[in-house]
Structure formats: structure tokens, C-alpha cells
Write a protein that holds these residues in place. Structure first.
Motif, PDB file in Angstrom:
ATOM      1  N   ARG A 128       0.680  -1.328  -0.048  1.00 25.32           N
ATOM      2  CA  ARG A 128       0.042   0.129  -0.144  1.00 25.32           C
ATOM      3  C   ARG A 128       0.899   1.285   0.082  1.00 25.32           C
ATOM      4  O   ARG A 128       2.023   1.237   0.465  1.00 25.32           O
ATOM      5  CB  ARG A 128      -1.038  -0.042   1.317  1.00 25.32           C
ATOM      6  CG  ARG A 128      -1.931  -1.245   1.273  1.00 25.32           C
ATOM      7  CD  ARG A 128      -2.937  -1.275   2.240  1.00 25.32           C
ATOM      8  NE  ARG A 128      -3.827  -2.262   2.174  1.00 25.32           N
ATOM      9  CZ  ARG A 128      -3.536  -3.629   2.885  1.00 25.32           C
ATOM     10  NH1 ARG A 128      -2.866  -3.343   3.831  1.00 25.32           N
ATOM     11  NH2 ARG A 128      -4.450  -4.486   3.059  1.00 25.32           N
ATOM     12  N   PRO A 129       0.393   2.340  -0.437  1.00 21.80           N
ATOM     13  CA  PRO A 129       1.209   3.629  -0.360  1.00 21.80           C
ATOM     14  C   PRO A 129       1.997   3.665   0.962  1.00 21.80           C
ATOM     15  O   PRO A 129       3.111   4.316   0.689  1.00 21.80           O
ATOM     16  CB  PRO A 129       0.108   4.614  -0.505  1.00 21.80           C
ATOM     17  CG  PRO A 129      -0.892   4.157  -1.414  1.00 21.80           C
ATOM     18  CD  PRO A 129      -1.030   2.769  -0.802  1.00 21.80           C
ATOM     19  N   LEU A 130       1.289   3.655   1.849  1.00 25.40           N
ATOM     20  CA  LEU A 130       2.121   3.765   3.278  1.00 25.40           C
ATOM     21  C   LEU A 130       3.230   2.813   3.489  1.00 25.40           C
ATOM     22  O   LEU A 130       3.768   2.807   4.613  1.00 25.40           O
ATOM     23  CB  LEU A 130       1.400   4.123   4.543  1.00 25.40           C
ATOM     24  CG  LEU A 130       0.324   5.579   4.164  1.00 25.40           C
ATOM     25  CD1 LEU A 130      -0.743   5.674   5.350  1.00 25.40           C
ATOM     26  CD2 LEU A 130       1.011   6.703   3.866  1.00 25.40           C
ATOM     27  N   ASP A 131       3.316   1.715   2.861  1.00 25.41           N
ATOM     28  CA  ASP A 131       4.257   0.640   3.110  1.00 25.41           C
ATOM     29  C   ASP A 131       5.521   1.098   2.385  1.00 25.41           C
ATOM     30  O   ASP A 131       6.417   0.351   2.456  1.00 25.41           O
ATOM     31  CB  ASP A 131       3.712  -0.712   2.294  1.00 25.41           C
ATOM     32  CG  ASP A 131       2.664  -1.235   3.307  1.00 25.41           C
ATOM     33  OD1 ASP A 131       2.686  -0.965   4.453  1.00 25.41           O
ATOM     34  OD2 ASP A 131       1.796  -1.921   2.552  1.00 25.41           O
ATOM     35  N   TRP A 132       5.597   2.370   1.967  1.00 33.08           N
ATOM     36  CA  TRP A 132       6.916   2.898   1.455  1.00 33.08           C
ATOM     37  C   TRP A 132       7.456   3.937   2.335  1.00 33.08           C
ATOM     38  O   TRP A 132       6.632   5.031   2.465  1.00 33.08           O
ATOM     39  CB  TRP A 132       6.540   3.811  -0.076  1.00 33.08           C
ATOM     40  CG  TRP A 132       7.766   4.308  -0.705  1.00 33.08           C
ATOM     41  CD1 TRP A 132       7.955   5.532  -0.609  1.00 33.08           C
ATOM     42  CD2 TRP A 132       8.706   3.804  -1.649  1.00 33.08           C
ATOM     43  NE1 TRP A 132       9.272   5.831  -1.571  1.00 33.08           N
ATOM     44  CE2 TRP A 132       9.603   4.816  -2.015  1.00 33.08           C
ATOM     45  CE3 TRP A 132       8.868   2.290  -2.253  1.00 33.08           C
ATOM     46  CZ2 TRP A 132      10.525   4.459  -3.036  1.00 33.08           C
ATOM     47  CZ3 TRP A 132      10.066   2.321  -3.026  1.00 33.08           C
ATOM     48  CH2 TRP A 132      10.870   3.387  -3.325  1.00 33.08           C
TER      49      TRP A 132
END
Length: 293
Positions: A128-132
Motif C-alpha cells: 500500500r502507499p504507506l508501506d513506502w
């Protein structure tokens, strides 16, 4: 991390910008709301701007490209949310001049993240986007640290799958703004991080196990991925040769024995997707491999 419903996409948009620092309208659309029309994403960003949470600059030399970034107030608001709590926020440019000076590298890092997020969606994996997580600080002692451009969390398969695995990777994005030698020196820094044990404050208990610093965070040392951009094929090959030469040093050789270290041009990442066998092992750049293996 939980997915956000439609009503929470304003929140996700601000969280992404607070974490990534900068993104274009199209990047924000593809990261946050690829299932709606891009006009809805534009309205969402304008609403957040009107609330003082984000702002934008326009780059006339790039066809009047609009680049969004959080304001200081926006970073303050997002930092208190559970999904971002406990993370050291990256240094965020919040005035127009600072944004313009940092925009090239920041947008390339965001573009790299987008490739992994989109690839996971296509494959049915979880990224997901916040896994970066950009710029995660890893101390080396003496005031030194390893700070990758990003730390990637990627779950291959889903929790409902019979087989799934969690992958982690340090990401270094190089746009040829530093010489090949300085790029290759990063390998030595990661080799030091692999073996770095912090000095105990006071006397260490006699039966306390000596443990490398990275083991406090990760069950396995994350793989190391270099994404190369900013030059044509000849420049890419020059930097690959520099990484290959650095791989022969003792500290780096120890790293390569246990950690996959791979490189790829951003153009190939876009064309084929990260899961394709396009990655070049720095110890043998004539080969091609998947970053997942």
C-alpha cells in the motif's frame, strides 16, 4: 496498515504527501484513488490546499507540471495519526524555493514507489502507499548513519493465501547527480550497517547477547535495490561497473554473501514492472534476476 475507505481518502492523500514529501497530480491520483476520475483527485487536492494542509508549485520548464507538497501545518497534523506515529518524518521542503530545488530527486523517488504499488495491485500482493517509508535513519555510531531513500515493505501473496511472505528492501534512487565512486561508496556503508553493534552504555550484563543494530528492527537484513535514472544507457553502464567494482571490497563481499544487492534502470522498471526479471546483481551485472528471490 489498513486501507482507507472513500471518506478517508483526504486523510490518505495528506498522509502520503507528509510521508513522500512531493508528488505530481497524476502520481497522487494513481497512489490514492486510481479507481476514480482524475478530476476528483484534483478537487481533493485543491480542498486540502484551501485548508492549509498542502500546497503546490508549478514547473514552467516541465510543461507547467504541478507538484504538491505538505505545508508545515499539514506535516504536524499527519504526524499525530496512528498510521504515521512513531516514524521520524523526512525533512520536508515547505517553501516554494526549497521545493523547486529538491523536486527532481523527490519526484523520482515517488515514481519508484508508484511502480511497486501498482505492480502489487496487478499481482494481488500487498504493498500500500504507506508501506513506502522514505529516509529511515539507521545509526552507525560516531554520528554517522545509513539513510536509504526509502524502506519498502512488500507482502507477497495475501493473508488469505496458503503461502505468503514479507519482503523488505532498502531503496537507493540515483539520478546521476553524484559520481559513480560516491554511489559505489554506499555499498560500503550498508556493509558496515550489516555488522554494526552499538556500544553499550555502562557495563554490559555478563550474559547479554551482542546483537547488531539492524536486528532490533528486522528479522532479516533487507535486500538492497538501486534504481538508476538521469542518464542514457552508457551512463547506466558506468554506474553498474562502479557498483560491480565496489562489490569486490571485503566489507561489501560480506554483505553480498547474505543480502541480495540489485540494480535496475528506472526506464526498465516502468516498462516491465518490478516483479519482472530485470534486476542486475551487482556482483554479476550481466545476469538478470527478480528482486523477490
Amino acid at each position: 496498515m489498513t486501507e482507507f475507505d472513500t471518506g478517508g481518502r483526504d486523510r490518505l492523500a495528506l498522509a502520503v504527501l507528509a510521508q513522500y514529501r512531493m508528488a505530481t497530480t497524476e502520481q497522487m491520483h494513481l497512489l490514492v484513488s486510481p479507481d476514480v476520475r482524475i478530476d476528483q483527485t484534483r478537487r481533493r487536492l485543491l480542498k486540502l490546499r484551501a485548508e492549509g494542509l498542502i500546497d503546490r508549485v508549478t514547473l514552467p520548464q516541465a510543461g507547467r507540471l504541478r507538484v504538491w507538497h505538505p505545508t508545515g501545518y499539514g506535516v504536524q497534523v499527519a504526524s499525530g495519526w496512528p498510521e504515521l506515529r512513531g516514524r521520524r518524518p523526512p525533512k520536508t521542503a515547505t517553501d516554494r524555493t526549497a521545493v523547486r530545488l529538491a523536486v527532481g530527486h523527490a519526484l523520482t523517488v515517488t515514481e519508484t514507489a508508484l511502480q511497486f504499488v501498482q505492480d502489487a495491485r496487478r499481482r494481488g500482493d500487498l504493498c500500500r502507499p504507506l508501506d513506502w517509508l522514505p529516509e529511515v535513519h539507521h545509526p552507525l555510531g560516531g554520528g554517522e548513519a545509513v539513510i536509504p531513500d526509502a524502506l519498502l515493505y512488500y507482502q507477497r501473496g495475501t493473508n488469505d493465501s496458503e503461502e505468503w511472505s514479507m519482503l523488505r528492501a532498502f531503496i537507493e534512487v540515483d539520478r546521476a547527480t553524484m559520481g559513480p565512486e560516491r554511489l559505489a561508496a554506499k555499498l560500503s556503508a550498508y556493509g558496515r550497517l550489516l555488522s554494526y553493534v552499538p556500544q553499550a552504555v555502562g557495563r554490559r550484563p555478563p550474559f547479554e547477547a551482542v546483537q547488531e543494530e539492524w536486528r532490533r528492527r528486522y528479522p532479516l537484513f533487507p535486500r538492497l535495490l538501486f534504481v538508476l535514472d538521469g542518464t542514457g544507457p552508457a551512463g547506466i553502464e558506468t554506474r553498474l561497473r562502479a557498483l560491480h567494482a565496489a562489490a569486490k571490497h571485503l566489507a561489501v563481499a560480506n554483505l553480498l554473501r547474505t543480502v541480495p544487492v540489485l540494480a535496475v534502470p528506472l526506464t526498465e522498471l516502468r516498462r516491465n514492472g518490478p516483479a519482472a526479471p530485470i534486476w542486475r546483481p551487482v556482483h554479476d551485472p550481466e545476469q538478470r534476476a527478480s528482486w523477490m528471490h
